[in-house]
Design a protein around this motif. Structure first.
Motif, mmCIF file in Angstrom:
data_model
loop_
_atom_site.group_PDB
_atom_site.id
_atom_site.type_symbol
_atom_site.label_atom_id
_atom_site.label_comp_id
_atom_site.label_asym_id
_atom_site.label_seq_id
_atom_site.Cartn_x
_atom_site.Cartn_y
_atom_site.Cartn_z
ATOM 1 N N CYS A 137 23.344 -72.711 -46.815
ATOM 2 C CA CYS A 137 21.845 -71.989 -47.051
ATOM 3 C C CYS A 137 20.964 -71.931 -47.656
ATOM 4 N N ALA A 138 21.953 -73.098 -49.485
ATOM 5 C CA ALA A 138 21.015 -73.535 -49.977
ATOM 6 C C ALA A 138 20.179 -75.272 -49.931
ATOM 7 N N SER A 139 20.720 -75.443 -48.704
ATOM 8 C CA SER A 139 20.594 -77.351 -48.516
ATOM 9 C C SER A 139 18.872 -77.275 -48.706
ATOM 10 N N GLU A 140 18.465 -78.473 -48.311
ATOM 11 C CA GLU A 140 16.993 -77.948 -48.464
ATOM 12 C C GLU A 140 16.112 -78.057 -47.506
ATOM 13 N N GLN A 141 15.444 -77.504 -47.659
ATOM 14 C CA GLN A 141 14.371 -77.214 -46.017
ATOM 15 C C GLN A 141 13.615 -77.893 -46.107
ATOM 16 N N ALA A 142 12.418 -78.133 -46.676
ATOM 17 C CA ALA A 142 11.655 -78.952 -46.743
ATOM 18 C C ALA A 142 10.760 -79.541 -48.164
ATOM 19 N N LEU A 143 10.313 -80.667 -47.989
ATOM 20 C CA LEU A 143 10.072 -81.689 -49.222
ATOM 21 C C LEU A 143 8.524 -81.406 -48.913
ATOM 22 N N LEU A 144 8.795 -81.307 -49.983
ATOM 23 C CA LEU A 144 7.288 -81.298 -51.003
ATOM 24 C C LEU A 144 6.502 -82.637 -51.701
ATOM 25 N N VAL A 145 5.954 -83.995 -51.293
ATOM 26 C CA VAL A 145 5.786 -85.204 -51.705
ATOM 27 C C VAL A 145 4.385 -85.171 -52.606
ATOM 28 N N ASP A 146 4.677 -85.981 -53.669
ATOM 29 C CA ASP A 146 2.901 -85.912 -54.228
ATOM 30 C C ASP A 146 2.218 -87.702 -52.940
ATOM 31 N N GLU A 147 1.095 -86.895 -53.283
ATOM 32 C CA GLU A 147 0.726 -87.996 -52.000
ATOM 33 C C GLU A 147 0.315 -89.133 -52.801
ATOM 34 N N SER A 148 0.809 -89.539 -53.571
ATOM 35 C CA SER A 148 0.589 -91.118 -54.555
ATOM 36 C C SER A 148 1.703 -91.852 -54.604
ATOM 37 N N ILE A 149 2.903 -91.075 -54.058
ATOM 38 C CA ILE A 149 4.368 -91.717 -53.956
ATOM 39 C C ILE A 149 4.771 -91.340 -51.930
ATOM 40 N N LYS A 150 3.696 -91.284 -51.281
ATOM 41 C CA LYS A 150 4.393 -90.495 -50.332
ATOM 42 C C LYS A 150 4.643 -91.900 -49.715
ATOM 43 N N GLU A 151 4.433 -92.865 -49.439
ATOM 44 C CA GLU A 151 4.995 -94.199 -48.799
ATOM 45 C C GLU A 151 5.932 -94.179 -49.061
ATOM 46 N N LYS A 152 6.160 -94.860 -50.551
ATOM 47 C CA LYS A 152 7.684 -95.411 -51.081
ATOM 48 C C LYS A 152 8.880 -94.572 -50.673
ATOM 49 N N VAL A 153 8.451 -93.188 -50.528
ATOM 50 C CA VAL A 153 8.941 -92.185 -50.701
ATOM 51 C C VAL A 153 9.462 -91.900 -48.730
ATOM 52 N N HIS A 258 15.772 -67.122 -53.618
ATOM 53 C CA HIS A 258 16.871 -67.763 -53.072
ATOM 54 C C HIS A 258 17.261 -68.995 -54.612
ATOM 55 N N THR A 259 16.497 -70.176 -53.784
ATOM 56 C CA THR A 259 16.695 -71.225 -54.554
ATOM 57 C C THR A 259 16.034 -72.577 -54.458
ATOM 58 N N VAL A 260 15.561 -73.291 -55.618
ATOM 59 C CA VAL A 260 14.448 -73.741 -55.619
ATOM 60 C C VAL A 260 14.832 -75.164 -55.973
ATOM 61 N N GLY A 261 14.432 -76.678 -55.580
ATOM 62 C CA GLY A 261 14.588 -77.746 -56.676
ATOM 63 C C GLY A 261 13.387 -78.467 -56.191
ATOM 64 N N ILE A 262 13.492 -79.445 -57.727
ATOM 65 C CA ILE A 262 12.420 -80.052 -57.941
ATOM 66 C C ILE A 262 13.285 -81.767 -58.340
ATOM 67 N N HIS A 263 12.701 -83.012 -58.097
ATOM 68 C CA HIS A 263 13.012 -83.995 -58.423
ATOM 69 C C HIS A 263 11.855 -84.881 -59.769
ATOM 70 N N ALA A 264 11.870 -85.237 -60.453
ATOM 71 C CA ALA A 264 10.868 -85.404 -61.194
ATOM 72 C C ALA A 264 11.710 -85.996 -63.258
ATOM 73 N N THR A 288 20.466 -79.607 -53.248
ATOM 74 C CA THR A 288 20.661 -78.104 -53.807
ATOM 75 C C THR A 288 21.127 -77.689 -53.289
ATOM 76 N N THR A 289 21.914 -78.414 -52.316
ATOM 77 C CA THR A 289 23.247 -77.662 -52.095
ATOM 78 C C THR A 289 24.190 -77.604 -52.447
ATOM 79 N N PHE A 290 24.791 -78.683 -53.558
ATOM 80 C CA PHE A 290 25.560 -78.579 -54.258
ATOM 81 C C PHE A 290 25.490 -78.307 -56.068
ATOM 82 N N GLY A 291 24.158 -78.261 -55.935
ATOM 83 C CA GLY A 291 23.645 -77.704 -57.176
ATOM 84 C C GLY A 291 23.932 -76.012 -57.024
ATOM 85 N N ALA A 292 23.209 -75.879 -56.537
ATOM 86 C CA ALA A 292 23.161 -74.151 -56.030
ATOM 87 C C ALA A 292 24.317 -73.515 -56.776
#
Length: 352
Positions: A137-153, A258-264, A288-292
């Motif tokens: 249940c703690a696994s990522e469901q949606a990624l929110l990506v800055d448009e400045s790095i979208k192509e790289k991601v 529940h849970t929120v994640g961020i990579h920065a 978030t799976t293993f972190g939570a």
């Protein structure tokens, strides 16, 4: 109560914390995974007996029914309920008249800020999302990506095994995510290839996770809900503020507390983004799976994750052995209450 998504690990974990706290435990399995749960409970009981535990310390209903579960919850010898399952089960546990620890849905949003180490972030997200085919249940469901790095991601995710759907493929997969307004149980915990077959599309054999670009939130946008499978929604956001507002909408749609994640890498961004998030676990630069569950960050290891009052749960903690015993406090007198002056005693308690 044991969910079909984690029918064995939940038994192992709850057995350990219950016995460590000095309790017996009886499991009520989900009918769809009863054999797994019954066998896991048998193995745990066998191991306990080998260590000197009495017979029956760890037990399991072999023929699960709603009536059996209700009887178990309301039984006079039941002291506390650990309810891991859907909202209906958790509400039933809270309505049983017994103390209960319930959990809530995840629908975890994860923000990838432009300061993130993209290669590492993607590696952690793919590793997390593909574990047990996304059933945690703690696994990522949606990624929110800055448009400045979208192509790289996008490029890095593709390199590491993500399969991005085109619009036609997206519509076909969307059509199987929901059944009668709820998540399609037949796609839970299935591989990307099996999900592709169900939707009538061909997913490459090397694909580890299915990704669809999304813009909306709600059941009319099926990729935006908790999917419990190796499928991800991919949102492009202008900046941190836009990501924050979108994360709130996703949590409101089915993941409060529940849970929120961020990579920065920017610590000021991390603080600003996380400080107002209504989640019991804020996972930074980790899957978030293993972190939570406490495997890769310093929170208490647990497979029962409370969502607090905002998620209609009694606690926002990672439920552990500490929640399963009563604490008796023997307290000695160490001070006296101050004596009032004689004049003060004669004064009225209230004055106009």
């Amino acid at each position: 109560m044991v969910p079909s998504t984690n029918p064995t690990s939940t038994v192992i974990f709850k057995s350990l914390i219950a016995v460590k706290a000095g309790n017996a435990i009886i499991f009520s399995p989900h009918p769809a995974a009863a054999k797994c749960t019954v066998e896991a409970a048998r193995i745990m009981q066998e191991a306990a007996e080998c260590a000197g535990a009495p017979k029956g310390l760890i037990s399991c209903i072999t023929k699960p029914t709603l009536a059996a579960t209700n009887e178990l919850m309301k039984h006079k010898l039941t002291d506390v309920i650990l309810a891991t399952g859907g909202p209906g089960l958790v509400r039933a546990a809270y309505s049983s008249g017994k103390p209960a620890y319930g959990v809530g849905p995840g629908n975890v949003p994860v923000y990838i800020h432009e300061s993130a180490n993209i290669e590492k972030a993607v590696e952690l997200i793919i590793e997390s999302k593909t574990f047990d085919y996304g059933t945690i249940c703690a696994s990522e469901q949606a990624l929110l990506v800055d448009e400045s790095i979208k192509e790289k991601v996008v490029a890095e995710m593709t390199k590491q095994g993500a399969y991005f759907l085109n619009e036609e493929e997206k519509r076909k997969v969307e059509s199987i995510i929901l059944v009668n307004g709820g998540l399609n149980a037949k796609m839970v915990g299935k591989s990307p290839q099996v999900i592709g077959e169900m939707a009538g599309i061909e997913v490459p054999s090397e694909a580890k996770v299915i990704v669809a670009e999304e813009t909306g939130v709600g059941k009319e946008y099926p990729f935006s809900i908790e999917k419990l499978s190796p499928t991800l929604a991919f949102y492009t956001v202008k900046d941190m503020q836009a990501a924050s507002e979108l994360a709130q909408k996703l949590l409101d749609a089915g993941g409060l507390g529940h849970t929120v994640g961020i990579h920065a890498e920017d610590e000021k961004v991390i603080e600003a983004y996380t400080i107002d998030k209504p989640a019991g676990r804020i996972i930074v630069n980790a899957g978030t799976t293993f972190g939570a569950i406490g495997a890769t960050v310093n929170v208490k290891p647990s497979l029962t994750l409370g969502c607090g009052a905002i998620g209609n749960n009694v606690t926002s903690d990672n439920v552990t052995v500490n929640h399963l015993f009563n604490i008796k406090r023997v307290a000695f007198g160490v001070r006296q209450m101050p004596k009032k002056e004689e004049s003060a005693q004669n004064e009225p308690a209230l004055t106009k």
